[in-house]
Design a protein around this motif. Structure first.
Motif, mmCIF file in Angstrom:
data_model
loop_
_atom_site.group_PDB
_atom_site.id
_atom_site.type_symbol
_atom_site.label_atom_id
_atom_site.label_comp_id
_atom_site.label_asym_id
_atom_site.label_seq_id
_atom_site.Cartn_x
_atom_site.Cartn_y
_atom_site.Cartn_z
ATOM 1 N N TYR A 199 12.343 10.050 3.517
ATOM 2 C CA TYR A 199 12.033 10.802 4.722
ATOM 3 C C TYR A 199 10.811 10.830 5.316
ATOM 4 N N TRP A 200 10.560 11.177 6.542
ATOM 5 C CA TRP A 200 9.327 11.136 7.061
ATOM 6 C C TRP A 200 9.134 12.516 7.545
ATOM 7 N N ASN A 201 8.204 13.253 7.106
ATOM 8 C CA ASN A 201 7.637 14.531 7.972
ATOM 9 C C ASN A 201 6.867 14.295 9.044
ATOM 10 N N VAL A 202 7.075 14.739 10.453
ATOM 11 C CA VAL A 202 6.529 14.120 11.398
ATOM 12 C C VAL A 202 4.955 15.022 11.552
ATOM 13 N N PRO A 203 4.020 14.361 11.539
ATOM 14 C CA PRO A 203 2.657 15.167 11.693
ATOM 15 C C PRO A 203 2.856 16.226 12.988
ATOM 16 N N LEU A 245 9.523 18.705 11.745
ATOM 17 C CA LEU A 245 10.571 17.750 12.101
ATOM 18 C C LEU A 245 10.545 16.619 10.885
ATOM 19 N N ARG A 246 11.645 16.523 10.831
ATOM 20 C CA ARG A 246 11.821 15.270 9.658
ATOM 21 C C ARG A 246 12.742 14.484 9.874
ATOM 22 N N ARG A 247 12.320 13.162 9.790
ATOM 23 C CA ARG A 247 13.277 11.960 10.133
ATOM 24 C C ARG A 247 13.869 11.137 8.829
ATOM 25 N N GLY A 248 14.858 10.577 9.058
ATOM 26 C CA GLY A 248 15.777 10.122 8.115
ATOM 27 C C GLY A 248 15.185 8.667 7.825
ATOM 28 N N PRO A 249 15.787 7.994 6.963
ATOM 29 C CA PRO A 249 15.326 6.362 7.031
ATOM 30 C C PRO A 249 15.987 5.783 8.075
ATOM 31 N N ASP A 257 17.608 10.951 14.567
ATOM 32 C CA ASP A 257 17.873 11.424 13.321
ATOM 33 C C ASP A 257 16.729 12.411 13.003
ATOM 34 N N TYR A 258 16.486 13.163 13.777
ATOM 35 C CA TYR A 258 15.378 14.286 13.535
ATOM 36 C C TYR A 258 16.198 15.587 13.105
ATOM 37 N N ALA A 259 15.477 16.061 12.328
ATOM 38 C CA ALA A 259 16.168 17.457 11.549
ATOM 39 C C ALA A 259 14.649 18.380 11.627
ATOM 40 N N VAL A 260 14.993 19.679 12.172
ATOM 41 C CA VAL A 260 14.322 20.823 12.136
ATOM 42 C C VAL A 260 14.136 21.731 10.950
ATOM 43 N N PHE A 261 13.177 22.407 10.445
ATOM 44 C CA PHE A 261 13.047 23.105 9.310
ATOM 45 C C PHE A 261 12.218 24.127 9.735
ATOM 46 N N ASP A 262 12.525 25.367 8.892
ATOM 47 C CA ASP A 262 11.753 26.725 9.116
ATOM 48 C C ASP A 262 10.428 26.773 8.257
ATOM 49 N N GLU A 297 14.708 2.217 11.006
ATOM 50 C CA GLU A 297 13.763 1.278 11.565
ATOM 51 C C GLU A 297 12.581 2.174 12.168
ATOM 52 N N TRP A 298 12.880 3.162 12.602
ATOM 53 C CA TRP A 298 12.013 4.194 13.045
ATOM 54 C C TRP A 298 10.887 4.933 12.104
ATOM 55 N N ASN A 299 11.362 4.900 10.844
ATOM 56 C CA ASN A 299 10.698 5.833 9.999
ATOM 57 C C ASN A 299 9.417 5.271 9.727
ATOM 58 N N SER A 300 8.205 5.902 9.980
ATOM 59 C CA SER A 300 6.673 5.337 9.707
ATOM 60 C C SER A 300 6.568 5.109 8.199
ATOM 61 N N MET A 301 7.371 5.632 7.379
ATOM 62 C CA MET A 301 7.282 5.448 6.043
ATOM 63 C C MET A 301 7.707 4.076 5.376
ATOM 64 N N GLY A 302 8.428 3.181 6.272
ATOM 65 C CA GLY A 302 9.266 2.275 5.877
ATOM 66 C C GLY A 302 10.192 2.568 4.742
ATOM 67 N N ASP A 303 10.344 1.593 3.894
ATOM 68 C CA ASP A 303 11.511 1.788 3.084
ATOM 69 C C ASP A 303 10.817 2.391 1.590
ATOM 70 N N MET A 304 9.496 2.661 1.626
ATOM 71 C CA MET A 304 9.047 3.155 0.283
ATOM 72 C C MET A 304 7.786 3.868 0.495
#
Length: 417
Positions: free
Chosen positions: A230-234, A291-295, A258-263, A297-304
């Motif tokens: 996952y990528w936690n958006v700054p 905000l957290r984004r799933g895996p 594929d953004y999810a919102v957390f408390d 091509e948009w994920n700034s963490m890439g594959d790992m």
């Protein structure tokens, strides 16, 4: 919603460092078990009469990283090549000095660079200027502009001190006896090196923190890798990039990407309905949101992500394919502190001795069979076949440290193997 404690690819708030830590030269040892025997070696050297930060040939008496020996030999070559030249001052001016220049300063420039007396900016002077520029981290165009003249006017002792400062940084790195297998990240060069038995077996470009969010000098163990993370958006991106789009397009913008919102930012934080968030407040900076984004091509963490657990929130990570060209750019000091890898898959295979077993699940943790030490340092001078090449100081760390350096009369020449 509470303020974030940790954002991905963004360091934590500064932690209090031990009083023994010298910012810009020492490593912060996150995992004490991988700390080289620096204290023992230093005490031994003191009993032998060696002074700290002096450029002494300590590598003849105790084990050191090869970078120290190479820099010490480079110091000798630097003194031979540039240290014995007349240290006269050449005034700066509104016009650069170049081949064909008719300027009284040419006479001083020739003297400064050890050429025969005269007032001609000839081929010999152009070559000497180019050689000086190449060695001192300047554009080697043979034109003596104000940048080149300012460098010359600093004098050779300034650069000798810089070499010794970088020798001190090298002293804090492992020897082949300390760690047979480790990773070295040089934030000064924005480059990563893979070591086995004290020798470099692979290297790649990396992207490191910018001047405002510097990648810290530290040592920690690579313990596990997260695949398809996952990528936690700054928070700054959530405020400046995502929130305005949600205000314009509605919460469908989040669902489509594929953004999810957390408390909150805790591991067990609950997912919440995006429609319940005041997105205008997020865009205005008055409301915090995670905000957290799933895996993908948009994920700034890439594959790992390569995890070296530490209180700074620093780790190494892949990047999506469209960002790969950034590793060819000269300016690679652009991250929020974490280390982006040019070829994460290659490093993964080296760390695991091949492809790790994976279930293919999202954000899967795979432990490294044998944890690998990772040393993150910062060099502004590098040994070369001809001596030393100086680099820029993107974190502006050198000036405040150079006063610590002493130029004792060490007979470097007598210790050149």
């Amino acid at each position: 919603m509470s303020s974030p404690v940790l954002a991905q690819d963004q360091p934590l708030e500064p932690i209090e460092l031990p009083p023994s830590i010298e910012q810009g030269v020492d490593l912060i040892y996150i995992d004490p078990e991988i700390k080289p025997e620096i204290d023992r070696r230093n005490e031994l050297l003191r009993t032998m009469g060696f002074k700290d930060w002096s450029g002494a040939p300590i590598d003849l008496y105790v084990p050191v990283n090869d970078r120290y020996t190479d820099l010490r030999r480079g110091l000798m070559k630097y003194r031979q090549r540039w240290g014995d030249l007349p240290q006269v001052q050449v005034p700066t001016g509104t016009v650069a000095l170049k081949p064909g220049s008719k300027d009284a300063r040419v006479t001083l420039l020739r003297q400064r660079l050890g050429l025969a007396a005269g007032d001609s900016f000839d081929a010999a002077l152009e070559k000497q200027v180019r050689d000086y520029q190449a060695a001192h981290g300047l554009k080697a165009d043979g034109v003596a502009g104000n940048g080149t003249l300012a460098s010359l006017n600093r004098g050779s002792e300034h650069f000798e001190r810089m070499i010794i400062l970088n020798m001190e940084r090298a002293r804090r790195l492992p020897t082949a006896q300390d760690n047979a297998r480790y990773i070295l990240v040089d934030a000064g060069a924005a480059r990563l090196y893979v070591y086995e038995d004290g020798k470099v077996v692979d290297s790649m470009n990396v992207i490191v923190g910018d001047a405002e969010r510097q990648t810290p000098m530290m040592a920690a163990e690579l313990r596990y890798v997260q695949l398809q993370p996952y990528w936690n958006v700054p928070p700054d991106l959530a405020k400046n990039l995502v929130a305005p789009r949600v205000v314009e397009q509605g919460v469908a913008y989040l669902e489509e990407r594929d953004y999810a919102v957390f408390d909150g930012w805790e591991d067990d934080a609950a997912k919440i309905d995006p429609a319940s968030v005041d997105w205008k407040g997020v865009a205005a900076g008055t409301v915090d949101v995670r905000l957290r984004r799933g895996p993908g091509e948009w994920n700034s963490m890439g594959d790992m992500k390569f995890m070296i657990p530490n209180d700074f929130g620093i780790y190494l990570h892949d990047v999506p394919e469209p960002e790969k060209p950034m590793f060819q750019a000269e300016n690679r000091w652009i991250s929020n502190g974490c280390i982006r890898l040019q070829d994460a898959d290659r490093l993964l295979k080296w760390a695991f001795g091949g492809k790790p077993n994976s279930t293919g699940e999202t954000d899967e943790r795979v432990d490294v069979p044998d944890p690998v030490p990772v040393y993150i340092t910062y060099f502004t001078a590098a040994p070369t076949a001809d001596g030393v090449a100086f680099r820029a100081d993107p974190y502006n760390r050198d000036e405040k440290l150079l006063s610590r350096v002493t130029l004792d009369s060490v007979d470097i020449a007598s210790t050149s193997e």
